[in-house]
Design an enzyme around this catalytic site. Structure first.
Site, PDB file in Angstrom:
ATOM      1  CG  HIS A  21      84.995 -47.119 -44.778  1.00  0.00           C
ATOM      2  ND1 HIS A  21      86.161 -47.795 -44.487  1.00  0.00           N
ATOM      3  CD2 HIS A  21      84.040 -47.642 -43.952  1.00  0.00           C
ATOM      4  CE1 HIS A  21      85.924 -48.676 -43.525  1.00  0.00           C
ATOM      5  NE2 HIS A  21      84.642 -48.594 -43.180  1.00  0.00           N
ATOM      6  NE  ARG A  79      87.636 -52.831 -41.875  1.00  0.00           N
ATOM      7  CZ  ARG A  79      86.499 -52.248 -41.446  1.00  0.00           C
ATOM      8  NH1 ARG A  79      85.527 -51.959 -42.293  1.00  0.00           N
ATOM      9  NH2 ARG A  79      86.352 -51.931 -40.173  1.00  0.00           N
TER      10      ARG A  79
HETATM   11  P1  NDP Z   1      81.084 -60.650 -37.013  1.00  0.00           P
HETATM   12  O1  NDP Z   1      82.373 -60.988 -36.366  1.00  0.00           O
HETATM   13  O2  NDP Z   1      79.854 -60.634 -36.192  1.00  0.00           O
HETATM   14  O3  NDP Z   1      80.829 -61.638 -38.253  1.00  0.00           O
HETATM   15  C1  NDP Z   1      81.851 -62.066 -39.088  1.00  0.00           C
HETATM   16  C2  NDP Z   1      81.333 -63.184 -39.973  1.00  0.00           C
HETATM   17  O4  NDP Z   1      82.376 -63.526 -40.893  1.00  0.00           O
HETATM   18  C3  NDP Z   1      80.995 -64.450 -39.193  1.00  0.00           C
HETATM   19  O5  NDP Z   1      79.877 -65.083 -39.772  1.00  0.00           O
HETATM   20  C4  NDP Z   1      82.240 -65.314 -39.391  1.00  0.00           C
HETATM   21  O6  NDP Z   1      82.009 -66.715 -39.329  1.00  0.00           O
HETATM   22  C5  NDP Z   1      82.602 -64.934 -40.811  1.00  0.00           C
HETATM   23  N1  NDP Z   1      84.007 -65.235 -41.087  1.00  0.00           N
HETATM   24  C6  NDP Z   1      85.109 -64.699 -40.525  1.00  0.00           C
HETATM   25  N2  NDP Z   1      86.220 -65.257 -41.034  1.00  0.00           N
HETATM   26  C7  NDP Z   1      85.806 -66.177 -41.942  1.00  0.00           C
HETATM   27  C8  NDP Z   1      86.462 -67.101 -42.790  1.00  0.00           C
HETATM   28  N3  NDP Z   1      87.804 -67.187 -42.815  1.00  0.00           N
HETATM   29  N4  NDP Z   1      85.724 -67.895 -43.582  1.00  0.00           N
HETATM   30  C9  NDP Z   1      84.360 -67.821 -43.560  1.00  0.00           C
HETATM   31  N5  NDP Z   1      83.668 -66.956 -42.774  1.00  0.00           N
HETATM   32  C10 NDP Z   1      84.393 -66.166 -41.972  1.00  0.00           C
HETATM   33  O7  NDP Z   1      81.296 -59.215 -37.715  1.00  0.00           O
HETATM   34  P2  NDP Z   1      80.204 -58.113 -38.065  1.00  0.00           P
HETATM   35  O8  NDP Z   1      79.095 -58.769 -38.787  1.00  0.00           O
HETATM   36  O9  NDP Z   1      79.866 -57.302 -36.874  1.00  0.00           O
HETATM   37  O10 NDP Z   1      81.044 -57.168 -39.055  1.00  0.00           O
HETATM   38  C11 NDP Z   1      81.608 -57.691 -40.242  1.00  0.00           C
HETATM   39  C12 NDP Z   1      82.549 -56.699 -40.884  1.00  0.00           C
HETATM   40  O11 NDP Z   1      81.824 -55.688 -41.577  1.00  0.00           O
HETATM   41  C13 NDP Z   1      83.441 -55.891 -39.929  1.00  0.00           C
HETATM   42  O12 NDP Z   1      84.550 -56.648 -39.500  1.00  0.00           O
HETATM   43  C14 NDP Z   1      83.857 -54.739 -40.831  1.00  0.00           C
HETATM   44  O13 NDP Z   1      85.023 -55.099 -41.530  1.00  0.00           O
HETATM   45  C15 NDP Z   1      82.685 -54.589 -41.801  1.00  0.00           C
HETATM   46  N6  NDP Z   1      81.943 -53.338 -41.572  1.00  0.00           N
HETATM   47  C16 NDP Z   1      81.961 -52.389 -42.558  1.00  0.00           C
HETATM   48  C17 NDP Z   1      81.281 -51.220 -42.407  1.00  0.00           C
HETATM   49  C18 NDP Z   1      81.267 -50.196 -43.489  1.00  0.00           C
HETATM   50  O14 NDP Z   1      80.773 -49.090 -43.270  1.00  0.00           O
HETATM   51  N7  NDP Z   1      81.735 -50.499 -44.674  1.00  0.00           N
HETATM   52  C19 NDP Z   1      80.504 -50.935 -41.189  1.00  0.00           C
HETATM   53  C20 NDP Z   1      80.529 -51.999 -40.227  1.00  0.00           C
HETATM   54  C21 NDP Z   1      81.236 -53.149 -40.427  1.00  0.00           C
HETATM   55  P3  NDP Z   1      81.572 -67.410 -37.944  1.00  0.00           P
HETATM   56  O15 NDP Z   1      80.148 -66.950 -37.734  1.00  0.00           O
HETATM   57  O16 NDP Z   1      81.654 -68.860 -38.228  1.00  0.00           O
HETATM   58  O17 NDP Z   1      82.510 -66.913 -36.898  1.00  0.00           O
HETATM   59  C1  OXD Z   2      83.228 -50.519 -38.931  1.00  0.00           C
HETATM   60  C2  OXD Z   2      83.253 -49.640 -40.109  1.00  0.00           C
HETATM   61  O1  OXD Z   2      84.048 -51.452 -38.826  1.00  0.00           O
HETATM   62  O2  OXD Z   2      82.596 -48.577 -40.083  1.00  0.00           O
HETATM   63  O3  OXD Z   2      82.367 -50.281 -38.053  1.00  0.00           O
HETATM   64  O4  OXD Z   2      83.911 -49.979 -41.092  1.00  0.00           O
END
Ligand code: NDP
Ligand code: OXD
Length: 306
Positions: free
Chosen positions: A269, A221
């Site tokens: 994006h 993000r």
């Molecule tokens: P998940 O919730 O499955 O994974 C999030 C990960 O981030 C987990 O490993 C979590 O740790 C870690 N995390 C969260 N907060 C912290 C912190 N404060 N410190 C350290 N680690 C942290 O999310 P997804 O993998 O499904 O998606 C991740 C992000 O990717 C989405 O939220 C979105 O913003 C972005 N995205 C972007 C896209 C694009 O097209 N650019 C498309 C899809 C997604 P823990 O495992 O310990 O909970």
């Molecule tokens: C998502 C994205 O969060 O596309 O799926 O950014």
């Protein structure tokens, strides 16, 4: 009962039609043309307008159309927030970051520019073997990306909030773990969700832990990176390059310095976009179970924010 689709900057009619075909007996409408707000129990959102979600007094479930939920600014008391977890979303992200890394490793960004200037200048290139990748956020998408990069031969490490053990990934957690990991990567990929803790995390102080010449890819993000710090780190050569798919403000304003920043490449994006066919089963499941909290898929923990 009816379903409302609240999308900004995302085509909604094909989603409406698709859901309508699956549920002929349910009214499916696109915001702001909702004929009976009191009948809406389920909304599907992508960057809904501020205040729009408050218009439905009998709402039960807010379904994000993507993996992230930071674009939803209001969850009324008693309403459940769900997100998308999907194999194709993870796989498309893997393909995208692989493309970004290979383009840099093989100097394609430079050769593309030099072609226009008729410059013939061979350069040394990197190979996968020996290239170190660090992933901030090894949840559903980050762990998939990391394990697939490891299978290709990259040396992969990852950082999360809780301690983890994942095949093929050297795992770190906690503040010290983040700096330790960053100290030994050539490519840093951000796949963290946006929360109070991850806002501004890609700042000068943290990124200074990277070895000089490292490359940053932010596909998580935009508010996780500090714009001015990225420019400073690129200009000083601490970062050899930056690829951004996400921005603090989207679309990126026309007068933003990133458009002309040397060493910075970007996409609007699109790293990985929810595919209707792939996610519809989850969306319809959650609609059908809107009265059974325990049956809902991919529910957000509102305390953690993701
Ligand atoms: P998940 O919730 O499955 O994974 C999030 C990960 O981030 C987990 O490993 C979590 O740790 C870690 N995390 C969260 N907060 C912290 C912190 N404060 N410190 C350290 N680690 C942290 O999310 P997804 O993998 O499904 O998606 C991740 C992000 O990717 C989405 O939220 C979105 O913003 C972005 N995205 C972007 C896209 C694009 O097209 N650019 C498309 C899809 C997604 P823990 O495992 O310990 O909970
Ligand atoms: C998502 C994205 O969060 O596309 O799926 O950014």
């Amino acid at each position: 009962m009816s379903i409302a689709i609240l999308f900004t900057n995302k085509e909604a009619e094909s989603w409406r039609q698709y859901i309508q075909d699956k549920h002929p007996g349910t009214r499916v409408e696109i915001y702001p043309d909702i004929s009976d707000p009191a009948s809406v129990e389920y909304v599907i959102c992508w960057k809904p307008e501020a205040g729009a979600i408050a218009e439905y007094p009998n709402l039960k479930v807010i379904q994000s159309a993507g993996a992230g939920v930071d674009h939803i600014d209001h969850v009324p008391h008693g309403v459940t927030l769900c997100r998308i977890v999907d194999h194709k979303l993870s796989h498309d992200m893997y393909e995208f970051v692989l493309m970004v890394m290979l383009a840099d490793m093989k100097n394609m960004n430079i050769y593309r520019d030099e072609q226009r200037q008729r410059v013939w200048q061979p350069r040394p290139y990197r190979s996968i073997d020996g290239t170190r990748v660090g992933i901030l956020g090894i949840g559903q998408i980050g762990s998939y990306v990391g394990q697939h990069l490891a299978q290709l031969g990259f040396s992969v490490s990852g950082w999360s909030r809780s301690a983890k053990m994942l095949d093929g990934i050297t795992c770190y957690h906690g503040e010290r773990g983040m700096h330790e990991m960053m100290g030994q990567v050539d490519y840093l990929i951000n796949l963290l969700p946006l929360t109070d803790e991850t806002r501004d995390i890609l700042n000068k102080k943290n990124l200074s832990s990277l070895p000089r010449g490292a490359y940053l890819i932010n596909v998580g993000r935009g508010p996780s990176h500090v714009d001015a710090d990225l420019i400073e780190l690129l200009d000083s050569g601490h970062l050899s390059g930056v690829f951004l798919d996400v921005f603090r403000q989207e679309p990126l304003p026309e007068d933003h310095p990133f458009w002309h920043q040397a060493g910075l490449h970007m996409a609007p994006h699109v790293a990985s976009v929810s595919d209707i066919d792939a996610v519809m089963e989850t969306i319809m499941h959650n609609y059908d179970h809107r009265d059974q909290q325990s049956q809902l898929r991919y529910v957000i923990d509102t305390n953690k924010g993701y």
